[in-house]
Design an enzyme around this catalytic site. Structure first.
Site, PDB file in Angstrom:
ATOM      1  N   GLU A  47       0.843  -1.191   0.000  1.00  0.00           N
ATOM      2  CA  GLU A  47       0.000   0.000   0.000  1.00  0.00           C
ATOM      3  C   GLU A  47       0.882   1.245   0.000  1.00  0.00           C
ATOM      4  OE1 GLU A  47      -3.257   0.559  -0.052  1.00  0.00           O
ATOM      5  OE2 GLU A  47      -4.228  -1.356   0.455  1.00  0.00           O
ATOM      6  N   ASP A  52      -7.008   1.827  -8.184  1.00  0.00           N
ATOM      7  CA  ASP A  52      -5.651   2.054  -7.692  1.00  0.00           C
ATOM      8  C   ASP A  52      -4.622   1.117  -8.315  1.00  0.00           C
ATOM      9  OD1 ASP A  52      -7.159   0.171  -6.033  1.00  0.00           O
ATOM     10  OD2 ASP A  52      -5.434   0.106  -4.691  1.00  0.00           O
TER      11      ASP A  52
END
Length: 276
Positions: free
Chosen positions: A119, A176
């Site tokens: 992330e 994303d």
């Protein structure tokens, strides 16, 4: 006397084993790990890149909750200690993290089982007048990500085509890390796939880049490369798959429309990396 001799000899033998490389002492038993067999298949096959769509503190709180997790969290501007950027490891690599969700890539599903998730702290996108505007990534963050990704790829022998965006493996749900993530820069560092420009031009074959092409033919190429394409997809779902591919490999225009340049990129990638 003889019994004493054998007790001493046995004690010395055990002491020697305990200090020997590859001998591991456990509670109530001892492991000999000096001979290793080949596993049936490596568990880790895919590296997935995400953005958090939040600030660092909120991202850290979310990723350490029970509902979602990731193996690594890279701050937007990583603090430096002893001259090196600091990255947070939240889940050991040998354990599953809940980062991929419902996902599919190259015929595999349940990618939490076979992937490592990274992330990146990033605000994601904001919508204005119906248009999504994505937040850029900090150069310091990308420079911290590069050695981490290289390390993971080397440890698990992850193929370039299996370094993917969250959007690649879940195009109906996710965007994303978005079109501003520098995939080409990472590919130049040996991280992930990227088409050769000359081969893209070859497959473009003189057509204008935005010339419309048959959507079904393009989706067949994307399915061969690894995307989850189903025969009963709605037009919107088809566009979402094409858009995910474009955000990764043609980020200058990711409208989800089937065009000649997108098709040429897919053909160049299949030539270079093979198909699912």
């Amino acid at each position: 006397m003889r019994r004493f001799f054998w007790l001493v000899a046995a004690a010395l033998l055990l002491a020697g084993c305990a200090g020997e490389k590859g001998i591991v002492e456990k509670e109530g038993y001892q492991l000999d790990t000096r001979r290793q067999a080949q596993a049936a298949y490596p568990r880790i096959k895919v590296l997935v890149i995400h953005y958090t769509a939040d600030d660092f503190d909120s991202s850290l709180a979310t990723l350490t909750d029970k509902q979602v997790s990731s193996h690594y969290l890279v701050p937007a501007v990583p603090p430096r200690y002893n001259g090196k950027p600091r990255i947070w490891q939240l889940v050991p690599e040998q354990e599953l993290a809940w980062h991929a969700g419902i996902s599919a890539w190259r015929g595999a599903t349940r990618l939490n089982d076979t992937s490592i998730g990274i992330e990146l702290e990033n605000r994601g996108w904001q919508k204005s007048a119906g248009v999504k505007y994505f937040a850029p990534f900090e150069p310091a963050q990308i420079q911290a990500l590069i050695p981490l990704a290289k390390d993971i790829i080397a440890r698990y022998h992850i193929k370039p085509e299996n370094v993917v965006a969250h959007a690649d493996i879940a195009p109906q749900r996710k965007d994303d890390p978005g079109p501003l993530f520098p995939w080409q820069q990472l590919a130049q560092q040996g991280i992930g796939a990227w088409p050769d420009a000359q081969r893209v031009n070859f497959y473009l074959a003189g057509r204008a880049p935005h010339t419309p092409v048959d959507t079904a033919s393009l989706l067949e190429l994307l399915a061969r490369y690894g995307y989850d394409v189903k025969p009963d997809m709605t037009p919107r779902e088809q566009r979402r798959v094409i858009m995910a591919f474009q955000m990764h490999f043609r980020p200058t225009l990711y409208n989800g429309e089937a065009d000649a340049e997108t098709q040429a990129i897919a053909e160049a990638l299949l030539e270079k990396y093979g198909q699912d």
